[in-house]
Write a protein that holds these residues in place. Structure first.
Motif, PDB file in Angstrom:
ATOM      1  N   ILE A   1      -2.169   0.296   8.100  1.00  0.00           N
ATOM      2  CA  ILE A   1      -2.158   0.112   6.652  1.00  0.00           C
ATOM      3  C   ILE A   1      -0.775   0.474   6.122  1.00  0.00           C
ATOM      4  N   HIS A   2      -0.096  -0.519   5.519  1.00  0.00           N
ATOM      5  CA  HIS A   2       1.215  -0.310   4.905  1.00  0.00           C
ATOM      6  C   HIS A   2       1.031  -0.256   3.393  1.00  0.00           C
ATOM      7  N   THR A   3       1.527   0.790   2.782  1.00  0.00           N
ATOM      8  CA  THR A   3       1.281   0.985   1.356  1.00  0.00           C
ATOM      9  C   THR A   3       2.549   1.410   0.641  1.00  0.00           C
ATOM     10  N   TRP A   4       2.640   1.025  -0.609  1.00  0.00           N
ATOM     11  CA  TRP A   4       3.740   1.421  -1.481  1.00  0.00           C
ATOM     12  C   TRP A   4       3.325   1.195  -2.928  1.00  0.00           C
ATOM     13  N   THR A   5       4.030   1.835  -3.840  1.00  0.00           N
ATOM     14  CA  THR A   5       3.727   1.686  -5.262  1.00  0.00           C
ATOM     15  C   THR A   5       4.687   0.687  -5.899  1.00  0.00           C
ATOM     16  N   GLU A   6       4.296   0.246  -7.078  1.00  0.00           N
ATOM     17  CA  GLU A   6       5.030  -0.827  -7.754  1.00  0.00           C
ATOM     18  C   GLU A   6       6.459  -0.434  -8.084  1.00  0.00           C
ATOM     19  N   ASN A   7       6.704   0.835  -8.394  1.00  0.00           N
ATOM     20  CA  ASN A   7       8.059   1.247  -8.769  1.00  0.00           C
ATOM     21  C   ASN A   7       8.994   1.374  -7.576  1.00  0.00           C
ATOM     22  N   VAL A   8       8.427   1.400  -6.349  1.00  0.00           N
ATOM     23  CA  VAL A   8       9.267   1.530  -5.147  1.00  0.00           C
ATOM     24  C   VAL A   8       9.796   0.171  -4.716  1.00  0.00           C
ATOM     25  N   HIS A   9       8.913  -0.791  -4.549  1.00  0.00           N
ATOM     26  CA  HIS A   9       9.292  -2.141  -4.131  1.00  0.00           C
ATOM     27  C   HIS A   9       8.330  -3.135  -4.757  1.00  0.00           C
ATOM     28  N   ALA A  10       8.755  -4.386  -4.820  1.00  0.00           N
ATOM     29  CA  ALA A  10       7.873  -5.463  -5.258  1.00  0.00           C
ATOM     30  C   ALA A  10       6.956  -5.866  -4.107  1.00  0.00           C
ATOM     31  N   LYS A  11       6.074  -6.807  -4.363  1.00  0.00           N
ATOM     32  CA  LYS A  11       5.225  -7.354  -3.297  1.00  0.00           C
ATOM     33  C   LYS A  11       5.672  -8.786  -3.054  1.00  0.00           C
ATOM     34  N   SER A  12       6.662  -8.943  -2.187  1.00  0.00           N
ATOM     35  CA  SER A  12       7.250 -10.250  -1.923  1.00  0.00           C
ATOM     36  C   SER A  12       7.321 -10.475  -0.426  1.00  0.00           C
ATOM     37  N   SER A  13       7.945 -11.581  -0.037  1.00  0.00           N
ATOM     38  CA  SER A  13       8.029 -11.918   1.384  1.00  0.00           C
ATOM     39  C   SER A  13       8.839 -10.895   2.166  1.00  0.00           C
ATOM     40  N   ASN A  14       9.803 -10.220   1.539  1.00  0.00           N
ATOM     41  CA  ASN A  14      10.591  -9.204   2.240  1.00  0.00           C
ATOM     42  C   ASN A  14       9.726  -8.028   2.663  1.00  0.00           C
ATOM     43  N   GLU A  15       8.884  -7.553   1.751  1.00  0.00           N
ATOM     44  CA  GLU A  15       8.027  -6.415   2.056  1.00  0.00           C
ATOM     45  C   GLU A  15       6.997  -6.767   3.138  1.00  0.00           C
ATOM     46  N   ILE A  16       6.414  -7.965   3.047  1.00  0.00           N
ATOM     47  CA  ILE A  16       5.400  -8.370   4.033  1.00  0.00           C
ATOM     48  C   ILE A  16       6.042  -8.539   5.407  1.00  0.00           C
ATOM     49  N   ALA A  17       7.167  -9.232   5.473  1.00  0.00           N
ATOM     50  CA  ALA A  17       7.840  -9.453   6.753  1.00  0.00           C
ATOM     51  C   ALA A  17       8.325  -8.142   7.350  1.00  0.00           C
ATOM     52  N   SER A  18       8.795  -7.214   6.508  1.00  0.00           N
ATOM     53  CA  SER A  18       9.260  -5.921   7.012  1.00  0.00           C
ATOM     54  C   SER A  18       8.115  -5.103   7.589  1.00  0.00           C
ATOM     55  N   ALA A  19       6.941  -5.176   6.950  1.00  0.00           N
ATOM     56  CA  ALA A  19       5.784  -4.453   7.475  1.00  0.00           C
ATOM     57  C   ALA A  19       5.357  -5.014   8.835  1.00  0.00           C
ATOM     58  N   VAL A  20       5.360  -6.345   8.966  1.00  0.00           N
ATOM     59  CA  VAL A  20       4.995  -6.952  10.246  1.00  0.00           C
ATOM     60  C   VAL A  20       6.033  -6.612  11.309  1.00  0.00           C
ATOM     61  N   PHE A  21       7.319  -6.632  10.938  1.00  0.00           N
ATOM     62  CA  PHE A  21       8.385  -6.297  11.894  1.00  0.00           C
ATOM     63  C   PHE A  21       8.255  -4.855  12.359  1.00  0.00           C
ATOM     64  N   ASN A  22       7.925  -3.949  11.447  1.00  0.00           N
ATOM     65  CA  ASN A  22       7.720  -2.557  11.818  1.00  0.00           C
ATOM     66  C   ASN A  22       6.550  -2.416  12.778  1.00  0.00           C
ATOM     67  N   PHE A  23       5.483  -3.159  12.535  1.00  0.00           N
ATOM     68  CA  PHE A  23       4.328  -3.122  13.431  1.00  0.00           C
ATOM     69  C   PHE A  23       4.696  -3.648  14.820  1.00  0.00           C
ATOM     70  N   LEU A  24       5.412  -4.771  14.867  1.00  0.00           N
ATOM     71  CA  LEU A  24       5.783  -5.351  16.157  1.00  0.00           C
ATOM     72  C   LEU A  24       6.718  -4.425  16.930  1.00  0.00           C
ATOM     73  N   SER A  25       7.583  -3.724  16.221  1.00  0.00           N
ATOM     74  CA  SER A  25       8.545  -2.838  16.880  1.00  0.00           C
ATOM     75  C   SER A  25       7.864  -1.624  17.505  1.00  0.00           C
ATOM     76  N   GLU A  26       6.700  -1.233  16.987  1.00  0.00           N
ATOM     77  CA  GLU A  26       6.026  -0.026  17.468  1.00  0.00           C
ATOM     78  C   GLU A  26       4.835  -0.327  18.384  1.00  0.00           C
ATOM     79  N   THR A  27       4.592  -1.589  18.678  1.00  0.00           N
ATOM     80  CA  THR A  27       3.427  -1.982  19.478  1.00  0.00           C
ATOM     81  C   THR A  27       3.808  -2.181  20.932  1.00  0.00           C
ATOM     82  N   ASP A  28       2.911  -1.777  21.825  1.00  0.00           N
ATOM     83  CA  ASP A  28       3.107  -1.950  23.259  1.00  0.00           C
ATOM     84  C   ASP A  28       2.606  -3.338  23.666  1.00  0.00           C
TER      85      ASP A  28
END
Length: 612
Positions: free
Chosen positions: A347-374
């Motif tokens: 579960i990736h979470t953030w508040t509205e004042n930190v970042h928007a909800k756009s393609s950058n945030e979604i792609a970054s969350a998936v990239f972080n998941f892929l980087s930490e997965t075996d």
């Protein structure tokens, strides 16, 4: 597509069926016809009948007596035992009647008793009534009653204590009611769940009482009419039927075709029926990918939850007020048939004042998941994404996947498959997690801090805070730097439902892209979509997007401030301690106030073609 109603197993019915075996009277009945004590072999052997006469009680061995006794009590049921007794009794009318002595009644039957041997050669040994009664611990009156009834009526005595004596009389009524219930057509379950569940749904306009009244009005024969309680009992104990709630998020394509079908005629109607059927088949094809399992393929699915509000308060004014949002983007490992323990949910979470909800945030969350997965032993990664998306969002995700595959992924991962569902038919495994979360959120009357939402998230998955546990990267600009515009691809990018990203064997840092319009056909060709001037995906750097740069609407902040003032007083900022409501104090005093950037809206991409 119409689905027929059919009876289900007892443990799958709408209502739990009572277990009559556990009733006290039935427990006592089983105890009544169960073995109390083993037969007394010495008492049976003391019988005076010797081997020289017709009765050979003395020839019985202990093994035959024990097994004969166990066979009789194998089932503690009176009917079964009476049949067993009659099997080893020969009943006939006496050939010669003797003179009656005293008050003794005239004998109307003559019975011979036998015991079976269990050692070869198998045979029947005739014994006296007393020995037969002692072996089975059965009273003499019971034996006489069975022989008398069989001689007079030709059958064994019936069990008249308890039991169901009415259902046989009402068999025609029951069959007629079941035929009426099965005449209704089910509504296809939302997100195609009806294909994997015993539960069937009928129109939300119906209920059991309405269906009973419809049944009563249809019956011309008064003998087939039933009471409401009888109809309800059959409905609940033989079927697993629910009444569908009114629809709120119906697929636009389904609604459009259904409404046209109501007014269409002849050839046009046939074409619309074919289009609607193909549309639903496409939706079902997506869920075949969700259910597929392969040891060398890692399947993940991801989706965004509905925005949760801060502060969540029971104030009526909150319904009309703008509130801050906390976002939840969830990634689930496994197919739709699996359970989802916490370690398989990210579960990736953030508040509205930190970042928007756009393609950058979604792609970054998936990239972080892929980087930490075996990915040990994995050759293929399958990513199932919800939403119809847009060209920019999809191209941003492909650019991120291409970078990860060519620079970060282990060498055993050769291909990444991205699959998108048909709009309006997109029930994902993440939606199950969202259901659990929303149930907990609904039970809390007041939620003031983001940490309270995070505590709920941690019950169902591993939480990663955007901007704290990982950073957001500008994948959107990166995709524009290295990839051609979607309009210059070798396939129609916007119409595709599947994308295949594969690495080039002899050219590290490059990848090929193939697009497929349909789910079942593989007609596309894999080619490079990188710009001619780009030789490797690592040529261009990917800059980080700093947090707290997203602009929050000043009107929204005013509404939030009013809500907090109503609950905690006008001087809530100065009166409260340093830790209480510090989140809102920082947001209101921050510099990122103004008109927010426009979010990337999803585009409704119409379906093309008549293939699945």
């Amino acid at each position: 597509m119409d689905i027929n109603i059919a009876p289900v197993l007892e443990n799958k019915a709408r209502k739990r069926i009572r277990d009559e075996n556990q009733w006290k009277r039935n427990v006592k009945k089983r105890e009544r016809y169960s073995a109390k004590n083993p037969p007394n072999i010495k008492d049976i052997k003391s019988c005076k009948h010797k081997t020289c006469g017709k009765l050979k009680c003395d020839t019985l061995n202990p093994q035959d007596i024990r097994k004969f006794h166990e066979a009789f009590y194998a089932k503690p049921d009176k009917t079964f035992q009476d049949n067993f007794l009659l099997k080893y009794m020969k009943v006939h009318t006496p050939k010669r009647r003797r003179r009656i002595v005293g008050n003794r009644a005239e004998s109307k039957s003559y019975t011979k008793f036998y015991v079976r041997t269990y050692v070869k050669p198998y045979k029947l040994i005739r014994v006296c009534q007393q020995a037969f009664s002692k072996i089975l611990n059965v009273g003499i009156h019971r034996l006489r009653n069975i022989s008398k009834t069989f001689l007079l009526l030709g059958n064994i005595p019936e069990e008249n204590r308890g039991g169901d004596k009415i259902s046989r009389k009402n068999y025609a009524k029951k069959q007629n009611v079941m035929k009426f219930i099965e005449s209704f057509k089910c509504i296809e379950g939302h997100y195609c769940r009806s294909a994997t569940s015993e539960r069937k749904y009928v129109s939300s306009d119906l209920n059991i009482r309405k269906m009973w009244k419809m049944y009563q009005n249809q019956q011309e024969d008064e003998s087939l009419k039933v009471r409401h309680c009888y109809f309800r009992n059959i409905f609940n104990t033989n079927y697993n039927i629910g009444f569908k709630t009114p629809r709120v998020d119906v697929c636009s394509k389904c609604m459009e075709l259904s409404e046209k079908l109501k007014r269409a005629q002849n050839d046009e109607k046939i074409n619309l029926m074919a289009a609607l059927r193909i549309h639903k088949l496409k939706a079902k094809c997506f869920f075949t990918f969700l259910r597929e399992y392969d040891q060398q393929t890692l399947s993940i699915s991801f989706d965004c939850q509905k925005n949760q509000v801060l502060p969540k308060v029971p104030d009526q004014a909150a319904y009309y007020s703008r509130q801050l949002y906390i976002y939840n983007f969830t990634i689930v490992i496994g197919n739709a048939t699996n359970t989802f323990p916490k370690e398989n949910v990210r579960i990736h979470t953030w508040t509205e004042n930190v970042h928007a909800k756009s393609s950058n945030e979604i792609a970054s969350a998936v990239f972080n998941f892929l980087s930490e997965t075996d990915f040990t032993g994995i050759k293929k990664l399958r990513m199932l994404a919800d939403g119809c998306g847009s060209q920019n969002k999809n191209s941003t995700m492909i650019a991120m996947v291409g970078y990860w595959l060519t620079n970060c992924a282990p060498s055993n991962v050769k291909i990444v498959e991205l699959i998108f569902p048909v709009p309006g038919h997109s029930f994902m495994p993440a939606d199950r997690v969202f259901g659990y979360i929303e149930k907990d959120v609904k039970n809390k009357e007041v939620i003031l801090y983001p940490s309270e939402y995070i505590d709920i998230y941690e019950r169902y998955g591993t939480v990663r805070k955007l901007g704290v546990d990982y950073s957001v990267k500008d994948w959107k600009s990166y995709s524009k730097d290295i990839m051609k515009p979607p309009g210059q691809y070798h396939f129609k990018f916007a119409e595709c439902k599947r994308y295949y990203v594969t690495r080039v064997k002899n050219k590290p840092g490059r990848f090929l892209l193939r697009g497929e319009v349909n789910y079942k056909s593989d007609l596309g060709v894999a080619k490079s979509v990188l710009k001619p001037s780009v030789s490797s995906t690592s040529e261009f750097g990917i800059r980080d997007v700093p947090p707290f740069q997203n602009k929050v609407s000043a009107l929204k902040l005013d509404d939030v401030k009013k809500l907090l003032s109503n609950h905690f007083g006008e001087d809530w900022i100065s009166a409260l301690g340093t830790n209480e409501l510090l989140f809102y104090k920082n947001v209101l005093e921050g510099t990122n106030i103004g008109e927010p950037d426009y979010e990337e809206h999803c585009e409704y991409l119409p379906e093309v073609g008549m293939s699945v």
